[in-house]
Scaffold this motif. Sequence first.
Motif, PDB file in Angstrom:
ATOM      1  N   ASP A 117     -15.381  13.226  18.380  1.00  0.00           N
ATOM      2  CA  ASP A 117     -16.395  12.730  17.460  1.00  0.00           C
ATOM      3  C   ASP A 117     -15.752  12.134  16.214  1.00  0.00           C
ATOM      4  O   ASP A 117     -14.546  12.281  15.976  1.00  0.00           O
ATOM      5  CB  ASP A 117     -17.427  13.812  17.131  1.00  0.00           C
ATOM      6  CG  ASP A 117     -16.930  14.927  16.228  1.00  0.00           C
ATOM      7  OD1 ASP A 117     -15.799  14.845  15.687  1.00  0.00           O
ATOM      8  OD2 ASP A 117     -17.681  15.909  16.051  1.00  0.00           O
ATOM      9  N   TYR A 151     -14.541  17.544  24.993  1.00  0.00           N
ATOM     10  CA  TYR A 151     -15.188  16.901  23.848  1.00  0.00           C
ATOM     11  C   TYR A 151     -14.604  17.517  22.578  1.00  0.00           C
ATOM     12  O   TYR A 151     -14.954  18.626  22.188  1.00  0.00           O
ATOM     13  CB  TYR A 151     -16.698  17.115  23.905  1.00  0.00           C
ATOM     14  CG  TYR A 151     -17.468  16.206  22.974  1.00  0.00           C
ATOM     15  CD1 TYR A 151     -17.423  16.384  21.601  1.00  0.00           C
ATOM     16  CD2 TYR A 151     -18.254  15.175  23.472  1.00  0.00           C
ATOM     17  CE1 TYR A 151     -18.126  15.552  20.738  1.00  0.00           C
ATOM     18  CE2 TYR A 151     -18.972  14.340  22.620  1.00  0.00           C
ATOM     19  CZ  TYR A 151     -18.896  14.536  21.257  1.00  0.00           C
ATOM     20  OH  TYR A 151     -19.600  13.721  20.416  1.00  0.00           O
ATOM     21  N   GLY A 153     -14.498  17.843  18.964  1.00  0.00           N
ATOM     22  CA  GLY A 153     -15.378  17.491  17.865  1.00  0.00           C
ATOM     23  C   GLY A 153     -15.689  18.630  16.924  1.00  0.00           C
ATOM     24  O   GLY A 153     -15.589  19.807  17.271  1.00  0.00           O
ATOM     25  N   GLU A 158     -23.735  17.408  17.655  1.00  0.00           N
ATOM     26  CA  GLU A 158     -23.299  16.272  18.472  1.00  0.00           C
ATOM     27  C   GLU A 158     -22.816  16.735  19.839  1.00  0.00           C
ATOM     28  O   GLU A 158     -23.080  16.082  20.857  1.00  0.00           O
ATOM     29  CB  GLU A 158     -22.203  15.495  17.748  1.00  0.00           C
ATOM     30  CG  GLU A 158     -22.702  14.737  16.532  1.00  0.00           C
ATOM     31  CD  GLU A 158     -21.643  13.822  15.938  1.00  0.00           C
ATOM     32  OE1 GLU A 158     -20.710  13.437  16.663  1.00  0.00           O
ATOM     33  OE2 GLU A 158     -21.762  13.492  14.751  1.00  0.00           O
ATOM     34  N   LYS A 159     -22.097  17.850  19.870  1.00  0.00           N
ATOM     35  CA  LYS A 159     -21.621  18.370  21.153  1.00  0.00           C
ATOM     36  C   LYS A 159     -22.802  18.743  22.051  1.00  0.00           C
ATOM     37  O   LYS A 159     -22.813  18.434  23.252  1.00  0.00           O
ATOM     38  CB  LYS A 159     -20.725  19.584  20.930  1.00  0.00           C
ATOM     39  CG  LYS A 159     -19.369  19.282  20.317  1.00  0.00           C
ATOM     40  CD  LYS A 159     -18.586  20.582  20.124  1.00  0.00           C
ATOM     41  CE  LYS A 159     -17.193  20.328  19.560  1.00  0.00           C
ATOM     42  NZ  LYS A 159     -16.435  21.579  19.353  1.00  0.00           N
ATOM     43  N   GLN A 160     -23.779  19.418  21.482  1.00  0.00           N
ATOM     44  CA  GLN A 160     -24.916  19.860  22.280  1.00  0.00           C
ATOM     45  C   GLN A 160     -25.761  18.685  22.769  1.00  0.00           C
ATOM     46  O   GLN A 160     -26.195  18.668  23.927  1.00  0.00           O
ATOM     47  CB  GLN A 160     -25.759  20.849  21.473  1.00  0.00           C
ATOM     48  CG  GLN A 160     -25.039  22.168  21.213  1.00  0.00           C
ATOM     49  CD  GLN A 160     -25.876  23.161  20.437  1.00  0.00           C
ATOM     50  OE1 GLN A 160     -26.883  22.811  19.839  1.00  0.00           O
ATOM     51  NE2 GLN A 160     -25.451  24.406  20.435  1.00  0.00           N
ATOM     52  N   GLY A 175     -16.204  21.994  24.766  1.00  0.00           N
ATOM     53  CA  GLY A 175     -15.949  21.686  23.372  1.00  0.00           C
ATOM     54  C   GLY A 175     -14.605  22.218  22.922  1.00  0.00           C
ATOM     55  O   GLY A 175     -14.220  23.344  23.259  1.00  0.00           O
ATOM     56  N   THR A 196     -19.922  25.124  23.540  1.00  0.00           N
ATOM     57  CA  THR A 196     -19.744  24.363  22.312  1.00  0.00           C
ATOM     58  C   THR A 196     -18.295  24.347  21.866  1.00  0.00           C
ATOM     59  O   THR A 196     -17.777  23.322  21.438  1.00  0.00           O
ATOM     60  CB  THR A 196     -20.631  24.938  21.195  1.00  0.00           C
ATOM     61  OG1 THR A 196     -21.993  24.954  21.640  1.00  0.00           O
ATOM     62  CG2 THR A 196     -20.536  24.108  19.928  1.00  0.00           C
ATOM     63  N   GLU A 197     -17.627  25.483  21.946  1.00  0.00           N
ATOM     64  CA  GLU A 197     -16.213  25.563  21.566  1.00  0.00           C
ATOM     65  C   GLU A 197     -15.510  26.591  22.439  1.00  0.00           C
ATOM     66  O   GLU A 197     -15.832  27.782  22.381  1.00  0.00           O
ATOM     67  CB  GLU A 197     -16.066  25.942  20.090  1.00  0.00           C
ATOM     68  CG  GLU A 197     -14.643  26.164  19.624  1.00  0.00           C
ATOM     69  CD  GLU A 197     -13.735  24.945  19.821  1.00  0.00           C
ATOM     70  OE1 GLU A 197     -12.696  25.095  20.490  1.00  0.00           O
ATOM     71  OE2 GLU A 197     -14.064  23.859  19.301  1.00  0.00           O
TER      72      GLU A 197
END
Length: 280
Positions: A117, A151, A153, A158-160, A175, A196-197
Amino acid sequence: MIVLFCGDVVGERATERLAASLPELRRRHRVDLVVVNAENSAPNGLGMGAAQVDRLLAAGADVITGGNHSWDSEESVGLLELPQVIRPANLAPGVPGRGVLHADAAGETVTVLNLADHCAMKSVKATAGKFLPAWEGWQRADRRGAVIVDYHGDHVLEKQIFAHAVDGEAAAVFGSHTHEATGPLYLLPGGTAFVTEVGMTGPGDGVQGFAPANLVSGLRSTGNPFSGAMPSVSVGPLVLGAVVLEVRQGRAVRMERVSWPDDEAAGGPRTAHDRAGVAA
């Protein structure tokens, strides 16, 4: 097909422990494809180190992904020429490296796509004026078979949003970048796994794997934590930020967090929130 994804490896010690653990992780989880984000693997934690990338590949990593630190040093830039190494794809032509890799795993074609991102990339000099939105990178990518996305970021939102946008088209969106693992693991309705991470593989104390002293000193003295010398990699206990994903016919059916093999042997399975799956 079973995929092991390991989040940002920070420093030489973490690289060595992960490399030493990969054969057992592959055996224990019957892994067909190993993807490792190694953009912080250099001894100083900035960029990739040649010795560290070589060690990971020799130990069984199939794909090395990157992010904003992929151009931190000449050594790191040189490693982008290796066929197993990719960096964020959502960049205009002229930036060293490439963002997509096609591999064969368990007789299936797999696409590993690296995206980032704007917030993660905004201070990267090598990509100044050449950043493209992650969605544009996704649309432009040559995607074949099961698609695995790293991803890289800062923004949870934004990730979701991205993960839901590609639900049913990507097998997984992993993520990376913030180093602090998030708890929930999701299997979205269309068959895309999402976290997400994933979290870092590195020293679990300090600040994202780095010793906090220089950062704290800079903040207290000037209001800017980055005004002084760059922090060194922490010497604290190492954590493993990693997930195992099962894919069937391009659709994710199971995902769970994994621990270091010796921790698993001693402590057994993770807690309930560390796994997600659907009925076979």
